[in-house]
Write an enzyme that holds these catalytic residues in place. Sequence first.
Site, PDB file in Angstrom:
ATOM      1  CB  SER A   1      27.737 -30.152  -6.218  1.00 29.52           C
ATOM      2  OG  SER A   1      27.501 -31.448  -6.639  1.00 29.52           O
ATOM      3  CE  LYS A   2      23.577 -30.172  -2.279  1.00 29.48           C
ATOM      4  NZ  LYS A   2      22.201 -30.447  -2.686  1.00 29.48           N
ATOM      5  CD  GLN A   3      25.602 -34.782  -5.427  1.00 33.86           C
ATOM      6  OE1 GLN A   3      26.032 -33.660  -5.904  1.00 33.86           O
ATOM      7  NE2 GLN A   3      24.393 -34.754  -4.855  1.00 33.86           N
TER       8      GLN A   3
END
Length: 292
Positions: free
Chosen positions: A223-225
């Site tokens: 995901s984003k992270q």
Amino acid sequence: MGRFAPSPTGPLHFGSLVAAVGSYLEARRHGGTWLVRMEDVDEPRTVAGAAHGILATLERFGLAWDGLVLYQSDRSAIYHGALQRLLEGRQAFPCACTRKELGGGVYPGTCRFGLPRGREPRSVRVHSTGVRISIRDRVQGTFIQDLERDVGDFVVKRGDGYIAYQLAVVVDDAAQGVTHVVRGADLLDSTPRQVHLQRLLGFPEPAYLHLPVAINSWGNKLSKQTGAAAIDHHPPVNVLWKVMDFLNQQPPPELARAELPAFWSWARGAWDASRVPRMTAIQVPNGLLDPP
Ligand code: GLU
């Protein structure tokens, strides 16, 4: 008619690119239209500038959509019309319960037959009594859910006043004439709720194809992270090659160094949904998107 429907909560990452590419190729392979819809119905989670960033990344990767991008934040009146129909048909009911009172788990039916004395309505829920939905996913196979037992009466208008994703997505897929939904398998579990709403509202049922989601070695969704910054710093074809490999489309090794138009002309001809692994998640190496 296919679509990609990202929530603009951050930049596009490897996981969302898999859904974008899968839905794009499934539509293009069959000469179909491919739409992009910004699912910003959940305004509190929407990040300023994220929608623009996602569209810029799609363009940079050569994922050209048809027509105008639809923004859910413009469509509140239409969702409320559908909500009203459900309420008038007694398929949905107002609910006064707070999340704290319910404490998670399946909704116990507290307000199903009317609000408790002295309580104000907060959310709206759809009846699930006796509803069992079976879907035939083109990759994952038959998926059956007993809505009453596994999900309960679910929220279509939230306590904070926003329309729930489940209702917005169904209204929009019908309004846009989407016939083929291709998306991540993290949404497989939501599909029976959506099919139930389609039936209540008299909408056609699209064909479903849920792609495996990419997870890292800790079992977390990319995901984003974990992958967002990386895709924007990579040459697009390099990342796209990895997406095709992830979806078991067997891209030839030399294609990783091709130009974008050559990559897409190969991909549009080669895409074969029946090769997609019948898995809801696939682990990718932690260094998958390390700098090239
Ligand atoms: N907006 C949803 C998401 O980003 C996807 C909805 C859908 O494809 O139906 O997870």
